[in-house]
Design a protein around this motif. Structure first.
Motif, mmCIF file in Angstrom:
data_model
loop_
_atom_site.group_PDB
_atom_site.id
_atom_site.type_symbol
_atom_site.label_atom_id
_atom_site.label_comp_id
_atom_site.label_asym_id
_atom_site.label_seq_id
_atom_site.Cartn_x
_atom_site.Cartn_y
_atom_site.Cartn_z
ATOM 1 N N PHE A 159 0.826 -1.200 0.000
ATOM 2 C CA PHE A 159 0.000 0.000 0.000
ATOM 3 C C PHE A 159 0.864 1.255 0.000
ATOM 4 C CE2 PHE A 159 -2.920 -2.948 2.495
ATOM 5 C CZ PHE A 159 -3.507 -3.436 1.336
ATOM 6 N N VAL A 160 1.982 1.209 0.707
ATOM 7 C CA VAL A 160 2.916 2.338 0.677
ATOM 8 C C VAL A 160 3.487 2.506 -0.725
ATOM 9 C CG1 VAL A 160 5.113 3.197 1.557
ATOM 10 C CG2 VAL A 160 3.470 2.179 3.136
ATOM 11 N N ALA A 161 3.834 1.398 -1.377
ATOM 12 C CA ALA A 161 4.338 1.478 -2.759
ATOM 13 C C ALA A 161 3.289 2.085 -3.679
ATOM 14 C CB ALA A 161 4.732 0.083 -3.248
ATOM 15 N N LEU A 162 2.030 1.693 -3.515
ATOM 16 C CA LEU A 162 0.961 2.278 -4.315
ATOM 17 C C LEU A 162 0.831 3.773 -4.051
ATOM 18 C CD1 LEU A 162 -1.740 -0.520 -3.994
ATOM 19 C CD2 LEU A 162 -0.733 0.276 -6.139
ATOM 20 N N ALA A 163 0.950 4.164 -2.780
ATOM 21 C CA ALA A 163 0.828 5.587 -2.443
ATOM 22 C C ALA A 163 1.952 6.407 -3.077
ATOM 23 C CB ALA A 163 0.830 5.761 -0.930
ATOM 24 N N VAL A 164 3.180 5.879 -3.045
ATOM 25 C CA VAL A 164 4.315 6.592 -3.649
ATOM 26 C C VAL A 164 4.104 6.725 -5.152
ATOM 27 C CG1 VAL A 164 6.785 6.478 -4.120
ATOM 28 C CG2 VAL A 164 5.927 5.938 -1.832
ATOM 29 N N LEU A 165 3.665 5.642 -5.799
ATOM 30 C CA LEU A 165 3.421 5.705 -7.241
ATOM 31 C C LEU A 165 2.275 6.651 -7.565
ATOM 32 C CD1 LEU A 165 3.828 1.963 -8.274
ATOM 33 C CD2 LEU A 165 5.381 3.846 -8.775
ATOM 34 N N TRP A 166 1.273 6.697 -6.720
ATOM 35 C CA TRP A 166 0.161 7.618 -6.958
ATOM 36 C C TRP A 166 0.643 9.055 -6.984
ATOM 37 C CZ3 TRP A 166 -2.213 11.662 -4.391
ATOM 38 C CH2 TRP A 166 -3.489 12.035 -4.862
ATOM 39 N N ARG A 167 1.616 9.353 -6.145
ATOM 40 C CA ARG A 167 2.162 10.710 -6.101
ATOM 41 C C ARG A 167 3.099 10.999 -7.276
ATOM 42 N NH1 ARG A 167 1.151 15.131 -3.239
ATOM 43 N NH2 ARG A 167 3.366 15.486 -2.815
ATOM 44 N N ARG A 168 3.834 9.999 -7.724
ATOM 45 C CA ARG A 168 4.921 10.249 -8.676
ATOM 46 C C ARG A 168 4.636 9.798 -10.102
ATOM 47 N NH1 ARG A 168 10.601 8.926 -5.481
ATOM 48 N NH2 ARG A 168 10.294 10.397 -3.750
ATOM 49 N N ASN A 169 3.873 8.720 -10.256
ATOM 50 C CA ASN A 169 3.670 8.174 -11.600
ATOM 51 C C ASN A 169 2.315 7.469 -11.629
ATOM 52 O OD1 ASN A 169 3.734 6.664 -14.024
ATOM 53 N ND2 ASN A 169 5.969 6.613 -13.989
ATOM 54 N N HIS A 170 1.304 8.217 -12.039
ATOM 55 C CA HIS A 170 -0.060 7.701 -11.927
ATOM 56 C C HIS A 170 -0.303 6.514 -12.851
ATOM 57 C CE1 HIS A 170 -4.485 7.912 -11.411
ATOM 58 N NE2 HIS A 170 -4.149 8.424 -10.249
ATOM 59 N N SER A 171 0.323 6.449 -14.004
ATOM 60 C CA SER A 171 0.119 5.311 -14.906
ATOM 61 C C SER A 171 0.682 4.032 -14.291
ATOM 62 C CB SER A 171 0.764 5.589 -16.260
ATOM 63 O OG SER A 171 2.168 5.734 -16.136
ATOM 64 N N ARG A 172 1.846 4.120 -13.661
ATOM 65 C CA ARG A 172 2.416 2.952 -12.986
ATOM 66 C C ARG A 172 1.586 2.573 -11.761
ATOM 67 N NH1 ARG A 172 8.523 2.203 -12.097
ATOM 68 N NH2 ARG A 172 7.866 0.073 -12.589
ATOM 69 N N PHE A 173 1.023 3.559 -11.096
ATOM 70 C CA PHE A 173 0.108 3.281 -9.985
ATOM 71 C C PHE A 173 -1.047 2.401 -10.458
ATOM 72 C CE2 PHE A 173 -4.058 4.729 -8.357
ATOM 73 C CZ PHE A 173 -3.996 4.241 -7.065
#
Length: 330
Positions: A159-173
Motif C-alpha cells: 500500500f505504501v508502494a501504491l501511495a508513492v506511485l500515486w504521487r509520482r507516476n499515476h500510470s504505474r500506480f
C-alpha cells in the motif's frame, strides 16, 4: 491633492482574497502536524495499525495532508478520495469474501502440501527442521524479531508502494493496482476451490510433528495485544484454511518483478531479498508450506507478465487503428 496621493483602501474582494490566502497558508502549515498528531493519538490508544481498513485510512490521511501541504487543498483532497476510496472498497470486499471462503463444501487439504514439503526436506518438513535448529522457546533471538518485522510488512508495504506511485507516476500506480487486485482475487478463488491447512494447523490436528507459530508467540509476549489479536480474533473475516497460495509470499514477489526493470543494483538486491526473507519467516514460523510459497510466487510472476502482455497488445491495437484511421475514412 492630498487625497489623490493617499493610497486607495483595498476593496472588500481584495480583503476577502487575502484572508483566503492567509487561511490556506495556515492550513498548509498545519496539515502534517494535525495528521501526525492524530496518528500518534491513535497509536497510543489502539496500538500500531495493521488491519487493512485502518492502514488505508492512515495512507489516505497522509495523502490528503500532502495534498493540502503542497497547496492543492480541496481539489487535491478530492483527487485522493477519488482514487483511493474505491481501492479501499475492493480490499474490504476481499476481506469479507475471504472469511466466507472458509465455509466451502470441499474438504480441507493438507496431504499434497505435506508430502511435497517432506520430499523437499529429505524426509522431514523444513518447518520442523528450522524450528529444531533455530527456535528457542522463551528466548527469542534477533532473527525472530527480524522475521516478525518482515511478516508484518505484508500489511502495509504494497500500500505504501501504491501511495508513492500515486504521487509520482499515476500510470504505474494503475498498473500495480491492477496487478494487486488480480493477484488478490485469484488467491481468493483458489482459497474457495482448494481450502488448505497451514503447517501449524496440520500439526494441531496431529498430522505432523508439533510446531510453534513463532510470529504469533513473539507478538503475544511482546506487550502488543492488538498485533497479536490478528492471529486470534482480530478480524471477523479470518480464514485459517486460506494457505494456498501464500499472498504473504506473492506480494513481495509482485513488487520485485514490478520494480525490477528500472531498478539499480542495490535496489535489485533489496527486491530479491524481500521475497526470500518473507519465505524464510513463513516456513520457519509455521505459517505456510514451501509449496504454498512457490505457488504464490508463480501467481505473482504470471499475473504481472500476463498483464504486461495484455497492455502491450492493447496498445499495439490502438496504434494500428490510429494508423489505419485516415485510410478507412470515406
Amino acid at each position: 491633492m492630498t487625497d489623490l496621493l493617499r493610497p486607495a483602501a483595498p476593496d472588500k474582494k481584495t480583503e476577502r482574497a487575502q484572508r483566503v490566502r492567509r487561511g490556506a497558508a495556515r492550513l498548509r502549515l498545519l496539515a502534517w502536524p494535525v495528521y501526525l498528531g492524530t496518528l500518534a493519538w491513535y497509536v497510543d490508544r489502539n496500538g500500531l495499525p495493521y488491519a487493512n481498513d485502518v492502514v488505508f485510512c492512515c495512507l489516505i490521511g497522509a495523502l490528503v495532508a500532502a495534498a493540502v501541504h503542497s497547496g492543492r487543498g480541496v481539489r487535491g483532497s478530492l483527487l485522493v478520495l477519488r482514487d483511493w476510496v474505491p481501492v479501499m472498497a475492493v480490499v474490504w470486499a476481499y476481506s469479507l469474501l475471504r472469511g466466507y471462503g472458509a465455509h466451502t463444501p470441499w474438504p480441507v487439504r493438507f496431504e499434497p502440501q505435506l508430502s511435497i514439503d517432506t520430499f523437499l526436506g529429505g524426509g522431514e518438513t523444513w518447518t520442523v527442521r528450522l524450528q529444531h535448529w533455530l527456535h528457542h522457546p522463551g528466548r527469542p533471538q534477533w532473527y525472530d524479531y527480524a522475521g516478525v518485522a518482515v511478516y508484518m510488512s505484508h500489511f502495509f508495504v504494497i500500500f505504501v508502494a501504491l501511495a508513492v506511485l500515486w504521487r509520482r507516476n499515476h500510470s504505474r500506480f494503475r498498473r500495480l493496482l491492477a496487478a494487486y487486485v488480480l493477484l488478490t482475487y485469484l488467491g481468493f478463488l483458489t482459497y474457495v476451490l482448494y481450502p488448505a491447512d497451514p503447517p501449524w494447523l496440520t500439526a494441531q490436528h496431529g498430522d505432523m510433528p508439533a510446531v510453534t507459530r513463532v510470529v504469533q508467540d513473539l507478538l503475544n509476549s511482546s506487550g502488543m495485544p492488538r498485533a497479536g489479536s490478528i492471529f486470534e480474533n482480530g478480524s471477523q473475516f479470518a480464514n485459517d484454511v486460506a494457505a494456498m497460495p501464500s499472498l504473504h509470499a506473492a506480494y513481495p514477489m509482485l513488487l520485485a518483478v514490478f520494480f525490477w526493470a528500472g531498478a539499480s543494483r542495490p535496489v535489485r538486491v533489496l527486491l530479491a531479498a524481500y521475497p526470500l526473507a518473507m519465505a524464510f519467516i513463513l516456513v520457519y514460523g509455521a505459517e505456510h508450506f514451501i509449496i504454498d510459497i512457490l505457488v504464490g510466487w508463480a501467481y505473482a510472476i504470471g499475473i504481472w507478465y500476463g498483464l504486461c502482455r495484455f497492455l502491450r497488445a492493447r496498445r499495439a491495437k490502438r496504434l494500428r487503428l490510429r494508423a489505419a484511421g485516415p485510410a478507412v475514412r470515406p
